[in-house]
Scaffold this motif. Sequence first.
Motif, PDB file in Angstrom:
ATOM      1  N   ALA A   1       2.662 -19.766   7.956  1.00 38.08           N
ATOM      2  CA  ALA A   1       3.028 -19.352   9.318  1.00 38.08           C
ATOM      3  C   ALA A   1       4.519 -19.622   9.558  1.00 38.08           C
ATOM      4  O   ALA A   1       5.230 -18.808  10.160  1.00 38.08           O
ATOM      5  N   LEU A   2       5.016 -20.768   9.060  1.00 35.89           N
ATOM      6  CA  LEU A   2       6.433 -21.111   9.248  1.00 35.89           C
ATOM      7  C   LEU A   2       7.340 -20.113   8.520  1.00 35.89           C
ATOM      8  O   LEU A   2       8.378 -19.700   9.050  1.00 35.89           O
ATOM      9  N   ALA A   3       6.926 -19.739   7.308  1.00 40.09           N
ATOM     10  CA  ALA A   3       7.733 -18.775   6.534  1.00 40.09           C
ATOM     11  C   ALA A   3       7.850 -17.474   7.319  1.00 40.09           C
ATOM     12  O   ALA A   3       8.907 -16.838   7.342  1.00 40.09           O
ATOM     13  N   GLY A   4       6.780 -17.110   8.000  1.00 37.31           N
ATOM     14  CA  GLY A   4       6.771 -15.872   8.776  1.00 37.31           C
ATOM     15  C   GLY A   4       7.789 -15.886   9.896  1.00 37.31           C
ATOM     16  O   GLY A   4       8.451 -14.880  10.150  1.00 37.31           O
ATOM     17  N   VAL A   5       7.962 -17.034  10.576  1.00 39.68           N
ATOM     18  CA  VAL A   5       8.900 -17.041  11.711  1.00 39.68           C
ATOM     19  C   VAL A   5      10.331 -17.348  11.272  1.00 39.68           C
ATOM     20  O   VAL A   5      11.290 -16.904  11.889  1.00 39.68           O
ATOM     21  N   LEU A   6      10.470 -18.107  10.183  1.00 43.14           N
ATOM     22  CA  LEU A   6      11.829 -18.480   9.773  1.00 43.14           C
ATOM     23  C   LEU A   6      12.590 -17.287   9.222  1.00 43.14           C
ATOM     24  O   LEU A   6      13.828 -17.225   9.332  1.00 43.14           O
TER      25      LEU A   6
ATOM     26  N   ALA B   1      16.151 -20.607  18.464  1.00 45.30           N
ATOM     27  CA  ALA B   1      16.801 -21.106  17.237  1.00 45.30           C
ATOM     28  C   ALA B   1      16.501 -22.594  17.066  1.00 45.30           C
ATOM     29  O   ALA B   1      16.190 -23.057  15.970  1.00 45.30           O
ATOM     30  N   ASP B   2      16.558 -23.356  18.177  1.00 46.88           N
ATOM     31  CA  ASP B   2      16.257 -24.790  18.111  1.00 46.88           C
ATOM     32  C   ASP B   2      14.826 -25.038  17.640  1.00 46.88           C
ATOM     33  O   ASP B   2      14.574 -25.879  16.784  1.00 46.88           O
ATOM     34  N   VAL B   3      13.892 -24.299  18.223  1.00 47.15           N
ATOM     35  CA  VAL B   3      12.493 -24.604  17.899  1.00 47.15           C
ATOM     36  C   VAL B   3      12.109 -24.114  16.506  1.00 47.15           C
ATOM     37  O   VAL B   3      11.326 -24.769  15.820  1.00 47.15           O
ATOM     38  N   VAL B   4      12.690 -22.988  16.088  1.00 42.22           N
ATOM     39  CA  VAL B   4      12.407 -22.527  14.719  1.00 42.22           C
ATOM     40  C   VAL B   4      12.982 -23.550  13.735  1.00 42.22           C
ATOM     41  O   VAL B   4      12.335 -23.933  12.754  1.00 42.22           O
ATOM     42  N   ALA B   5      14.196 -24.027  14.035  1.00 43.87           N
ATOM     43  CA  ALA B   5      14.817 -25.035  13.159  1.00 43.87           C
ATOM     44  C   ALA B   5      13.972 -26.302  13.157  1.00 43.87           C
ATOM     45  O   ALA B   5      13.689 -26.881  12.107  1.00 43.87           O
TER      46      ALA B   5
ATOM     47  N   GLY C   1       3.205 -27.905  17.913  1.00 41.43           N
ATOM     48  CA  GLY C   1       1.773 -28.035  17.617  1.00 41.43           C
ATOM     49  C   GLY C   1       1.404 -28.718  16.308  1.00 41.43           C
ATOM     50  O   GLY C   1       0.243 -28.624  15.890  1.00 41.43           O
ATOM     51  N   ALA C   2       2.338 -29.456  15.685  1.00 39.56           N
ATOM     52  CA  ALA C   2       2.017 -30.067  14.382  1.00 39.56           C
ATOM     53  C   ALA C   2       0.750 -30.924  14.442  1.00 39.56           C
ATOM     54  O   ALA C   2      -0.113 -30.829  13.550  1.00 39.56           O
TER      55      ALA C   2
ATOM     56  N   LEU D   1       6.742 -20.859  20.508  1.00 38.89           N
ATOM     57  CA  LEU D   1       6.681 -20.772  19.046  1.00 38.89           C
ATOM     58  C   LEU D   1       5.357 -21.343  18.526  1.00 38.89           C
ATOM     59  O   LEU D   1       4.755 -20.797  17.600  1.00 38.89           O
ATOM     60  N   GLY D   2       4.917 -22.451  19.156  1.00 39.04           N
ATOM     61  CA  GLY D   2       3.641 -23.052  18.754  1.00 39.04           C
ATOM     62  C   GLY D   2       2.506 -22.050  18.877  1.00 39.04           C
ATOM     63  O   GLY D   2       1.678 -21.910  17.969  1.00 39.04           O
ATOM     64  N   ARG D   3       2.513 -21.352  20.005  1.00 35.28           N
ATOM     65  CA  ARG D   3       1.481 -20.339  20.269  1.00 35.28           C
ATOM     66  C   ARG D   3       1.526 -19.262  19.183  1.00 35.28           C
ATOM     67  O   ARG D   3       0.512 -18.839  18.655  1.00 35.28           O
ATOM     68  N   GLU D   4       2.754 -18.850  18.848  1.00 37.92           N
ATOM     69  CA  GLU D   4       2.934 -17.782  17.847  1.00 37.92           C
ATOM     70  C   GLU D   4       2.463 -18.241  16.462  1.00 37.92           C
ATOM     71  O   GLU D   4       1.737 -17.527  15.766  1.00 37.92           O
ATOM     72  N   LEU D   5       2.874 -19.465  16.079  1.00 34.25           N
ATOM     73  CA  LEU D   5       2.470 -19.988  14.758  1.00 34.25           C
ATOM     74  C   LEU D   5       0.959 -20.128  14.659  1.00 34.25           C
ATOM     75  O   LEU D   5       0.366 -19.891  13.608  1.00 34.25           O
ATOM     76  N   ALA D   6       0.346 -20.540  15.774  1.00 32.51           N
ATOM     77  CA  ALA D   6      -1.080 -20.874  15.752  1.00 32.51           C
ATOM     78  C   ALA D   6      -1.986 -19.664  15.899  1.00 32.51           C
ATOM     79  O   ALA D   6      -3.203 -19.800  15.756  1.00 32.51           O
ATOM     80  N   GLY D   7      -1.389 -18.509  16.163  1.00 32.21           N
ATOM     81  CA  GLY D   7      -2.190 -17.302  16.428  1.00 32.21           C
ATOM     82  C   GLY D   7      -3.243 -17.078  15.355  1.00 32.21           C
ATOM     83  O   GLY D   7      -2.922 -17.016  14.163  1.00 32.21           O
ATOM     84  N   GLY D   8      -4.491 -16.984  15.763  1.00 33.88           N
ATOM     85  CA  GLY D   8      -5.579 -16.713  14.816  1.00 33.88           C
ATOM     86  C   GLY D   8      -6.018 -17.927  14.020  1.00 33.88           C
ATOM     87  O   GLY D   8      -6.952 -17.839  13.223  1.00 33.88           O
TER      88      GLY D   8
END
Length: 328
Positions: free
Chosen positions: A14-19, A53-57, A97-98, A126-133
């Motif tokens: 999921a992280l690779a997808g947003v980074l 940018a801050d939250v993705v980083a 959401g870690a 971003l948490g919502r986006e990473l956690a989707g599904g």
Amino acid sequence: MNVSVASAESLRTALAGVLGGLPPSQAAKSVERLIAHYRGTTPTDAPVLRDRADVVAYAAYRMPATFEAARGALDALRDAAPEWVPGTHTDIGGGTGAASWAVADAWDGRPPRSTVLDWAEPALALGRELAGGVLDAEWRRERIGTALRLDETDLVTVSYVLKELTEGDRAALVAEAARAATGAVVIVEPGTPDGYERIIAARSVLIDAGLTVAAPCPHSGACPIEPGTDWCHFSARVSRSSLHRQVKGGSLPYEDEKYAYVAATRFPATPAPARVIRRPQTRKGLVLLDLCAPGGLERATVTKRHGPLYKQARDAEWGDPWPPAEEA
Ligand SMILES: C[S@@+](CC[C@H](N)C(=O)[O-])C[C@H]1O[C@@H](n2cnc3c(N)ncnc32)[C@H](O)[C@@H]1O
């Protein structure tokens, strides 16, 4: 791999997808700013995580490590209460959401419904986006302070948050977490001397609120470490993807995240008889184990003469219960 199940691997995917969407120079600049914040004093009057940018980083730089630290603390809680399964979970200062990923991974057969509270809207987004599904979670903007009131919930996690709060807000948050938790409270901090001190202060608040320490301590009595002489902490191995290396620098395929934690319950749990509190030292024919035991700190020397226990000592790792639980 099933990407709809929470795990270190699905989090990495999921992280690779947003980074991928962030220019490397921008990610590097945000990481530098975050490192400066986390090494120094974090401001307590406004969110550090200001934009995407801050939250993705943050997510790329820290999430795999805070996930593993929370996972380590939750494993210890599960060892002490193997039958307990939370139905609801609140992740305070949950950010991207870690800890909620770690909770879903720890109870992967029946993950609880999580509510993630944070004052940084970009982190929640971003948490919502990473956690989707993957996670069954609600993401809600909430400021931690003395006015915070939580709904009743089975499990509360507070992961790498206390450092960012004023001392007053810290104690109020832990007391409110203890009040709201019908089952357990798990608090994780960096494995530094000051992180340990915040954990010890939180541990006292939890005990005063009627909870019992399930881990890492073998009891709910006073910590035997003399203040200022040492600090109780543990280590979690975090494997780094090439993407993580690119943002964070360095070339090792892994890093060790040091963390301190306390897990306390409202229900009877079975704490470890003793716990290995340093990396075991293996010599020819013997293993030295530094333990926190009911009677205080002690060193066990386990030799070949101890038979099967010697093999168990050779396998023992920093943070493990000692002696290990009998295999069922
Ligand atoms: C270091 S991050 C940890 C995030 C996450 N719990 C983890 O383990 O990766 C600290 C989080 O606490 C949040 N936070 C700090 N002070 C806060 C406050 N007063 N109210 C709400 N959230 C706060 C920050 O926005 C950030 O998301």
